[in-house]
Design a protein around this motif. Structure first.
Motif, short mmCIF file in Angstrom:
data_model
loop_
_atom_site.label_atom_id
_atom_site.label_comp_id
_atom_site.label_asym_id
_atom_site.label_seq_id
_atom_site.Cartn_x
_atom_site.Cartn_y
_atom_site.Cartn_z
N ARG A 1 0.82 -1.21 0.00
CA ARG A 1 0.00 0.00 0.00
C ARG A 1 0.86 1.26 0.00
O ARG A 1 0.46 2.28 -0.55
CB ARG A 1 -0.96 -0.02 1.19
N ALA A 2 2.05 1.18 0.60
CA ALA A 2 2.96 2.32 0.55
C ALA A 2 3.42 2.56 -0.89
O ALA A 2 3.45 3.70 -1.37
CB ALA A 2 4.16 2.08 1.45
N ALA A 3 3.75 1.49 -1.59
CA ALA A 3 4.14 1.62 -3.00
C ALA A 3 2.96 2.12 -3.83
O ALA A 3 3.12 2.96 -4.72
CB ALA A 3 4.63 0.28 -3.53
N GLY A 4 1.76 1.63 -3.51
CA GLY A 4 0.57 2.08 -4.22
C GLY A 4 0.32 3.55 -4.03
O GLY A 4 -0.08 4.26 -4.97
N MET A 5 0.55 4.06 -2.83
CA MET A 5 0.35 5.48 -2.56
C MET A 5 1.26 6.34 -3.43
O MET A 5 0.84 7.36 -3.98
CB MET A 5 0.60 5.77 -1.08
N LEU A 6 2.51 5.93 -3.57
CA LEU A 6 3.46 6.68 -4.41
C LEU A 6 3.05 6.62 -5.88
O LEU A 6 3.14 7.63 -6.60
CB LEU A 6 4.87 6.14 -4.22
N LEU A 7 2.61 5.46 -6.32
CA LEU A 7 2.19 5.32 -7.72
C LEU A 7 0.92 6.12 -7.99
O LEU A 7 0.75 6.65 -9.10
CB LEU A 7 1.96 3.84 -8.05
N VAL A 8 0.05 6.21 -7.01
CA VAL A 8 -1.17 7.01 -7.16
C VAL A 8 -0.81 8.47 -7.41
O VAL A 8 -1.38 9.13 -8.29
CB VAL A 8 -2.06 6.87 -5.90
N VAL B 1 -3.47 0.65 -10.46
CA VAL B 1 -2.59 0.68 -9.28
C VAL B 1 -3.26 -0.03 -8.10
O VAL B 1 -2.65 -0.87 -7.43
CB VAL B 1 -2.24 2.13 -8.90
N LEU B 2 -4.52 0.31 -7.84
CA LEU B 2 -5.21 -0.28 -6.69
C LEU B 2 -5.43 -1.78 -6.87
O LEU B 2 -5.28 -2.56 -5.92
CB LEU B 2 -6.54 0.43 -6.47
N LEU B 3 -5.76 -2.20 -8.08
CA LEU B 3 -5.93 -3.63 -8.34
C LEU B 3 -4.60 -4.37 -8.18
O LEU B 3 -4.58 -5.50 -7.67
CB LEU B 3 -6.49 -3.85 -9.74
#
Length: 235
Positions: free
Chosen positions: A183-190, A212-214
């Motif tokens: 989720r940390a990586a997802g936050m940056l990609l978001v 990204v979320l999927l």
């Protein structure tokens, strides 16, 4: 405002001006109420609050389209916005809520107040605000999905999702739920979708957010053990 930020401080200050017997009662009132509340009821009440805010994001889709005629682009944008909201919903209600209830059930009643404040106040507020910001971003972009987005709407759209993930990243360690890396990586990609929206179109930003979320949920389902480690507030 102080009560909103530091309710424990306000509670103790208010008790400081009371007689000793009243002060003892004032200091322990909220703690006693939370300690005596069942874990199921505590988690369920906050889940209902989150569902209400998610409902606002759905309403924002209709408000954003206004009187625009239904088109393939509008339908695709609405579908993607709903997919984002669904992914955020899944992250909490499927991945976290059940384990949060287990942690609260295993926590001694006298320690639940601290745990509830950390998890369902300080960490939960960014999650609620993030969904509200995302809903505002959807409202601003849903009718202009084929256009380059200005930085403001693109920032609100991605920022809302990022703030939700940031709150969730604070929520999970408090309750010993992990891991956090996906989720940390997802936050940056978001956040990286912001320049995509300004350079291309809002539709592509929505699509990127969904992917990204999927990807985060897929990575967690494959590599994250469904286990709870000792909670921060329970020791």
């Amino acid at each position: 405002m102080i009560q909103f930020v530091v309710p424990q401080l306000v509670q103790r200050v208010a008790a400081g001006g009371a007689r000793p017997a009243e002060a003892a009662s004032a200091v322990t009132t909220v703690s006693d109420q939370l300690g005596g509340m069942s874990a199921e009821h505590l988690v369920e009440r906050h889940g209902l609050l989150l569902i209400i805010v998610f409902g606002e994001s759905v309403i924002a889709i209709g408000m954003g389209t206004g009187s625009l005629p239904l088109s393939v682009g509008i339908a695709a944008g609405a579908f993607l916005a709903l997919a984002i909201a669904s992914a955020l919903w899944w992250m909490y209600f499927v991945r976290d809520e059940g384990r949060a209830e287990e942690v609260f059930a295993e926590t001694a009643p006298e320690k639940r107040f601290k745990l509830a404040m950390l998890a369902y106040y300080y960490a939960f507020l960014p999650m609620l605000l993030g969904i509200a910001a995302f809903a505002a971003g959807v409202k601003k972009t849903i009718g202009h999905l084929g256009e380059h987005l200005h930085t403001g709407p693109a920032l609100v759209l991605a920022g809302g999702v990022a703030v939700y993930l940031a709150g969730d990243l604070a929520f999970r360690p408090v309750l010993g739920i992990g891991p956090a890396r996906f989720r940390a990586a997802g936050m940056l990609l978001v956040l990286a979708t912001i320049p995509l929206a300004t350079a291309t179109a809002g539709l592509w930003q929505l699509l990127a957010l969904v992917l990204v979320l999927l990807a985060v949920l897929r990575a967690e389902a494959r590599w994250a053990p469904a286990a709870v480690t000792p909670a921060t507030g329970s020791g």
